[in-house]
Design an enzyme around this catalytic site. Structure first.
Site, PDB file in Angstrom:
ATOM      1  N   THR A 110      38.365 -48.303  10.166  1.00 39.67           N
ATOM      2  CA  THR A 110      39.474 -48.944   9.459  1.00 39.67           C
ATOM      3  C   THR A 110      40.125 -47.941   8.526  1.00 39.67           C
ATOM      4  O   THR A 110      39.443 -47.192   7.820  1.00 39.67           O
ATOM      5  CB  THR A 110      39.005 -50.169   8.653  1.00 39.67           C
ATOM      6  OG1 THR A 110      38.586 -51.194   9.562  1.00 39.67           O
ATOM      7  CG2 THR A 110      40.132 -50.725   7.785  1.00 39.67           C
ATOM      8  N   PHE A 122      42.324 -47.475   5.247  1.00 38.42           N
ATOM      9  CA  PHE A 122      42.727 -48.129   4.012  1.00 38.42           C
ATOM     10  C   PHE A 122      43.796 -47.286   3.325  1.00 38.42           C
ATOM     11  O   PHE A 122      43.815 -46.055   3.456  1.00 38.42           O
ATOM     12  CB  PHE A 122      41.541 -48.243   3.044  1.00 38.42           C
ATOM     13  CG  PHE A 122      40.438 -49.167   3.504  1.00 38.42           C
ATOM     14  CD1 PHE A 122      40.327 -50.453   2.988  1.00 38.42           C
ATOM     15  CD2 PHE A 122      39.504 -48.754   4.441  1.00 38.42           C
ATOM     16  CE1 PHE A 122      39.309 -51.301   3.402  1.00 38.42           C
ATOM     17  CE2 PHE A 122      38.489 -49.595   4.862  1.00 38.42           C
ATOM     18  CZ  PHE A 122      38.391 -50.869   4.342  1.00 38.42           C
TER      19      PHE A 122
END
Length: 282
Positions: free
Chosen positions: A172, A174
């Site tokens: 992921t 961010f």
């Protein structure tokens, strides 16, 4: 500087882990929603916010494309987190007893094969770590949680299976948000410029708007479209490119883009995370 950083989710969530990795020693402040995390930074109660923007398996994080352009905050950094999910149950529980698996919708999507192989019923929860807390509170061996490894110790659960995500490249990205501040200087290292734009409603406008990036040799690492104002004909684009707006090539590309756009807003200029170079060299 030691400060505080806000994130959406409960303690033990992946966003919490990202805060601990990127800003060790900082106070991580859990928030119920992305808007609450933004509000803490806007009010000065937190210096930064750590917000997931997209995942290598599940794609764009829901709603984030609508929230980022509307906030007064600025992207000042990025962090890439390798996502790991463990299957957690109450002490003494076994996988054979499990019937329902609870977690965030993205976590469930990222562990489909494991869920199907064990005949579990997926149940959407608001947050990965929140689902671990709920499993603890229910104290029912038939209910288990998909959550990051950190959550097991935080909520006193047993780890029934480790690394159950379908893809081990699961990562992921961010972005780190702060109140408005000066951009890093051009030439200060590898930089990323993030912006949104809306093209004019004329034939081939997108082709013409993006042509300047190709002719000026600007590398575009992200391009996503989404509808705005509930209209199928009104489209915004969210873009990441390598470079600084004052770099000659990017400056010319943005000038060309502006000519064919009705709206352009830079969301941030920030150092490129080393993960980008690592993946390129791989």
């Amino acid at each position: 500087m030691i400060g505080s950083i806000a994130y959406q989710g409960e303690p033990g969530a992946n966003s919490h882990i990202a805060c601990l990795e990127a800003y060790p020693g900082w106070e991580a402040l859990p928030c119920s929603t992305f808007e609450d995390a933004f509000a803490l930074v806007t009010s000065g109660e937190a210096q930064l916010a750590m917000i997931p923007i997209d995942n290598s398996v599940a794609g764009r994080v829901a709603d984030i494309h609508l929230l980022l352009p509307d906030t007064s905050l600025q992207i000042v950094g990025e962090h890439f987190l390798r996502i790991r999910f463990d299957l957690l149950g109450i002490p003494g529980a076994t996988i054979d007893q499990a019937q329902e698996v609870h977690s965030h919708v993205h976590a469930l999507a990222q562990c489909r094969r494991f869920i199907r192989a064990h005949g579990l019923k997926p149940v959407v929860a608001g947050d990965t770590a929140g689902s671990a807390r709920e499993v603890r509170d229910w104290n029912d061996p038939s209910k288990v949680s998909l959550a990051p490894p950190l959550a097991a110790g935080m909520y006193g659960l047993d780890t029934l299976a480790k690394d159950v995500e379908d893809e081990h490249h699961n990562t992921t990205r961010f972005v780190v948000l702060s109140p408005p501040q000066s951009y890093p200087e051009a030439g200060s290292g590898p930089l990323v410029t993030s912006f949104v734009f809306r093209v004019r409603n004329i034939a081939a406008s997108l082709y013409k708007a993006l042509g300047g990036f190709a002719t000026n040799g600007v590398n575009m690492t992200r391009l996503e479209s989404y509808m705005v104002d509930g209209e199928f004909s009104a489209t915004m684009f969210m873009v990441d490119v390598e470079g600084h707006p004052e770099d000659r090539a990017l400056k010319q590309a943005l000038a060309e883009l502006t000519f064919f756009s009705t709206e352009l807003r830079i969301l941030g200029v920030f150092p490129a995370h080393p993960y980008r170079q690592t993946k390129i060299s791989d």
